[in-house]
Design a protein around this motif. Structure first.
Motif, PDB file in Angstrom:
ATOM      1  N   UNK A  63       0.817  -1.216   0.000  1.00  0.00           N
ATOM      2  CA  UNK A  63       0.000   0.000   0.000  1.00  0.00           C
ATOM      3  C   UNK A  63       0.854   1.272   0.000  1.00  0.00           C
ATOM      4  N   UNK A  64       1.912   1.251  -0.795  1.00  0.00           N
ATOM      5  CA  UNK A  64       2.819   2.388  -0.872  1.00  0.00           C
ATOM      6  C   UNK A  64       2.937   2.857  -2.309  1.00  0.00           C
ATOM      7  N   UNK A 150      11.430  -6.202  -0.494  1.00  0.00           N
ATOM      8  CA  UNK A 150      10.295  -6.017   0.412  1.00  0.00           C
ATOM      9  C   UNK A 150       9.689  -4.622   0.380  1.00  0.00           C
ATOM     10  N   UNK A 151      10.287  -3.695  -0.391  1.00  0.00           N
ATOM     11  CA  UNK A 151       9.781  -2.320  -0.398  1.00  0.00           C
ATOM     12  C   UNK A 151      10.070  -1.594   0.891  1.00  0.00           C
ATOM     13  N   UNK A 211       6.211   0.686   4.335  1.00  0.00           N
ATOM     14  CA  UNK A 211       4.910   1.294   4.082  1.00  0.00           C
ATOM     15  C   UNK A 211       4.155   1.629   5.349  1.00  0.00           C
ATOM     16  N   UNK A 212       2.896   2.058   5.211  1.00  0.00           N
ATOM     17  CA  UNK A 212       2.088   2.383   6.393  1.00  0.00           C
ATOM     18  C   UNK A 212       1.769   1.124   7.183  1.00  0.00           C
ATOM     19  N   UNK A 223      -6.923  -3.004   7.873  1.00  0.00           N
ATOM     20  CA  UNK A 223      -6.993  -1.553   7.982  1.00  0.00           C
ATOM     21  C   UNK A 223      -5.572  -1.019   7.869  1.00  0.00           C
ATOM     22  N   UNK A 224      -5.378  -0.044   6.986  1.00  0.00           N
ATOM     23  CA  UNK A 224      -4.050   0.507   6.727  1.00  0.00           C
ATOM     24  C   UNK A 224      -3.901   1.832   7.458  1.00  0.00           C
ATOM     25  N   UNK A 225      -2.721   2.041   8.055  1.00  0.00           N
ATOM     26  CA  UNK A 225      -2.436   3.313   8.700  1.00  0.00           C
ATOM     27  C   UNK A 225      -3.007   3.457  10.089  1.00  0.00           C
ATOM     28  N   UNK A 226      -3.066   2.350  10.820  1.00  0.00           N
ATOM     29  CA  UNK A 226      -3.672   2.390  12.153  1.00  0.00           C
ATOM     30  C   UNK A 226      -2.727   3.008  13.181  1.00  0.00           C
TER      31      UNK A 226
END
Length: 240
Positions: A63-64, A150-151, A211-212, A223-226
């Motif tokens: 998610x980046x 792995x980013x 990433x987040x 859920x992304x960015x928790x």
């Protein structure tokens, strides 16, 4: 406070004796030579462009967003991101590369527009830096290395870049020099270890950020960015 160690040699000698290894401590430690070097050989022969493609593909999974740019256009691209995601205060690390790539003029322009721009201050107190990081919408930093596999961006903590800068702002913008992309973790760790052997002072902490943050603790719904920034964007600067 620095403490004092008492009876260290006798203590270690006793443990060695109990383990059946004699009472004399070794004068040096020899690194093992492994027959197979899979950790090094994986992705070893990929070209830089192939590593970039691997990085971009992996970032879709974490998610980046990855945006490629040139050294001259990197500052204006960040300004466009602010237009897209909404204007807000900016906090940067204290890094000479902001001046090298022309970010300083763009950041001064933001201040003239009334946007708050701060930098993680070496002279500021810890509480002041934390407060500014918490209030900032955008964190902008440069990675030391980036792992194509792995980013993951690799960043160190120091007086000009506290770890809270990576976690408190809402938007996390990482500037990545293409020359610093490596295949996987062992390449970055080995480079950091080599720099210490060459006399560079070891950093307080090394962060590996992919990433987040993600969480699926509640009913397995992702859920992304928790626990940190809501979004992460990599600005890939072609410095080669």
């Amino acid at each position: 406070m620095k403490g004092t160690i008492f009876h260290r040699d006798s203590f270690l000698a006793h443990i060695q004796q109990q383990l059946g290894k004699g009472s004399s401590a070794p004068t040096s430690i020899q690194r093992p030579v492994w027959k197979h070097q899979v950790n090094w050989e994986t992705s070893e022969f990929l070209s830089k462009e192939e590593l970039v493609e691997q990085l971009k593909k992996q970032c879709q999974q974490i998610h980046t967003r990855v945006l490629e740019t040139t050294p001259d256009e990197a500052p204006s691209l960040f300004r466009l991101l602010m237009t897209e995601y909404g204007e807000g205060s900016v906090m940067t690390s204290s890094d000479r590369r902001f001046s090298q790539y022309g970010f300083d003029a763009m950041l001064k322009g933001l201040q003239k527009e009334g946007i708050t721009v701060t930098s993680w201050g070496e002279d500021a107190t810890r509480d002041e830096n934390l407060r500014l990081a918490e209030q900032a919408k955008y964190a902008v930093v440069f990675s030391d290395y980036t792992l194509a596999e792995s980013g993951t961006v690799v960043l160190s903590s120091h007086h000009g870049q506290g770890r809270a800068l990576h976690f408190l702002p809402m938007m996390y913008i990482v500037c990545i020099e293409k020359s610093t992309i490596v295949p996987r973790m062992i390449h970055a760790v080995s480079a950091l270890h080599r720099s210490v052997e060459e006399g560079v002072r070891a950093k307080g902490a090394i962060h590996f950020i992919s990433g987040p943050s993600n969480s699926a603790d509640i009913e397995m719904n992702l859920v992304v960015g928790v626990h940190g920034p809501v979004r992460a964007v990599y600005l890939l600067i072609d410095d080669e």
